[in-house]
Scaffold this active site. Sequence first.
Site, PDB file in Angstrom:
ATOM      1  NE  ARG A  38      -4.244  -1.712   1.645  1.00 49.79           N
ATOM      2  CZ  ARG A  38      -5.116  -2.243   2.465  1.00 49.79           C
ATOM      3  NH1 ARG A  38      -4.933  -2.196   3.767  1.00 49.79           N
ATOM      4  NH2 ARG A  38      -6.206  -2.820   1.994  1.00 49.79           N
ATOM      5  CE  LYS A 209     -19.384 -14.874   7.789  1.00 54.34           C
ATOM      6  NZ  LYS A 209     -19.416 -13.600   8.524  1.00 54.34           N
ATOM      7  N   GLY A 365     -10.515  -8.448  -1.166  1.00 56.26           N
ATOM      8  CA  GLY A 365     -10.413  -9.574  -0.246  1.00 56.26           C
ATOM      9  C   GLY A 365      -9.084 -10.294  -0.303  1.00 56.26           C
ATOM     10  N   GLY A 388     -12.586  -4.178   0.556  1.00 57.45           N
ATOM     11  CA  GLY A 388     -14.018  -3.868   0.577  1.00 57.45           C
ATOM     12  C   GLY A 388     -14.408  -2.858  -0.492  1.00 57.45           C
TER      13      GLY A 388
HETATM   14  P1  AMP Z   1     -13.104 -13.512   2.285  1.00 56.05           P
HETATM   15  O1  AMP Z   1     -12.581 -12.461   3.202  1.00 56.05           O
HETATM   16  O2  AMP Z   1     -14.573 -13.665   2.287  1.00 56.05           O
HETATM   17  O3  AMP Z   1     -12.521 -13.411   0.897  1.00 56.05           O
HETATM   18  O4  AMP Z   1     -12.622 -14.897   2.903  1.00 56.05           O
HETATM   19  C1  AMP Z   1     -11.295 -15.253   2.966  1.00 56.05           C
HETATM   20  C2  AMP Z   1     -11.110 -16.346   3.961  1.00 56.05           C
HETATM   21  O5  AMP Z   1     -11.898 -17.464   3.608  1.00 56.05           O
HETATM   22  C3  AMP Z   1      -9.684 -16.822   4.011  1.00 56.05           C
HETATM   23  O6  AMP Z   1      -9.129 -16.480   5.255  1.00 56.05           O
HETATM   24  C4  AMP Z   1      -9.783 -18.315   3.827  1.00 56.05           C
HETATM   25  O7  AMP Z   1      -8.983 -19.031   4.736  1.00 56.05           O
HETATM   26  C5  AMP Z   1     -11.241 -18.608   4.100  1.00 56.05           C
HETATM   27  N1  AMP Z   1     -11.703 -19.811   3.400  1.00 56.05           N
HETATM   28  C6  AMP Z   1     -11.577 -20.098   2.101  1.00 56.05           C
HETATM   29  N2  AMP Z   1     -12.076 -21.323   1.840  1.00 56.05           N
HETATM   30  C7  AMP Z   1     -12.533 -21.816   3.005  1.00 56.05           C
HETATM   31  C8  AMP Z   1     -13.146 -23.033   3.378  1.00 56.05           C
HETATM   32  N3  AMP Z   1     -13.405 -23.973   2.478  1.00 56.05           N
HETATM   33  N4  AMP Z   1     -13.502 -23.193   4.686  1.00 56.05           N
HETATM   34  C9  AMP Z   1     -13.247 -22.223   5.587  1.00 56.05           C
HETATM   35  N5  AMP Z   1     -12.666 -21.054   5.298  1.00 56.05           N
HETATM   36  C10 AMP Z   1     -12.306 -20.850   4.015  1.00 56.05           C
END
Ligand code: AMP
Length: 407
Positions: A38, A209, A365, A388
Amino acid sequence: MIVNFFNMNLNFKDNKALIRVDFNVPLDKEYKITDDTRIREAIPTIRHILDQGGAVILMSHLGRPLEKLNSDGSINREKFTLQHLVKHLKKKLKAKVHFADDCVGKQAVKKAAALKPGEVLLLENTRFYQEEEKGDEAFAQKLAALGDIYVNDAFGTAHRAHASTTIVARFFDKQHKTFGFLMEREIENATRAMKEPAKPVTCVTGGSKVSDKIMLLEKFLDYADNILIGGAMAYTFFQAKKGAVGNSLVEPDKLKIAKEFLKKAKAAGVKVVLPKDSVCGDKFAADAATQVCPSNQIPDGWMGLDIGPAAARAFAGVIRKSHTVIWNGPMGVFEMEAFANGTRVVAKACAAATKKGAFTMVGGGDSVAAVNQMKLSKKVSFVSTGGGAMLEFLEGKELPGIKAITE
Ligand code: AMP
């Protein structure tokens, strides 16, 4: 969207540019910067202004100091001070960098007034003030009084209507406010990806999620040919299709939304690809026992923690044939080596597609962290600095930090 890009007609000579940067960099326990992306990304704008004979006043937040107060209710200044960045900034800029231990107090006003052309003043963490996140006008006006021209180069916080990211712009007329180069590149690349992209277009999503990504998925229906869904999100889709997902992370209240999304995609003629197989673990841990299972037949007691080898091959095949790729979110728990393969294969496929002439963008992300970790950031067309903010931009939302400059 009409964007008033970096206003090259602005004359910074003998002027003080008040620049909102995003220096929210990760620090280790000894407060050493562990990833300076950054900061590096903000250098061209700062350098441009210094080289023109201007002076620069930098504002940024670092972490969430007001949410992590000391036990006596005071701010943990030692942890959250921007002073940690001064040495590194000096080295990168090869310029004199002063530091003010406040943002709008006596020291900031005095040091800003004394600033000479070619010099930099870094203000203390804007989030030491609750007025920052509240978007307080009076606070923003005091910040504005420090500089002659406002430059927003903090794409990472452009989705927040905070005092230093948005409200401050009200105190500058159109001839005295502009985006910086980083902001310009972020907007330009995301716009290029979304508006009339070269087809076939593949959007890759992952992460934890469905609830965080559903708006993005819906937006992708407007222009994608293929949508690849990995990460934990995939298991909500498998459960919605009555598959067995064991202990995988599922959002039970999003099953209906997942089902409806699949229907909408079908109606729109967009191909949705879910991971055929998964690397499963018997616990959420780096040393978990692992096995590869079909993603809709995960045994009880096991959880899907990465896309499997067949799925990774299939995803990579689609990516390599695409002319535009937008990737948001890791395919698995890439932070643990046992579950990093899917993300690595997708990153390599993006690099291969880029080599063949595709436009590939990684943004929003943890996929950015993954690409950096895999040292592939230079092998894709564009890596966004805004988590974000990029997510919201790709969702088609109007970001307040952008609007404040253009309106
Ligand atoms: P996000 O911030 O929504 O992009 O989520 C990223 C996070 O999702 C990372 O820290 C990953 O470790 C987690 N992640 C990815 N795949 C999985 C999975 N199958 N089960 C649990 N966590 C996950």
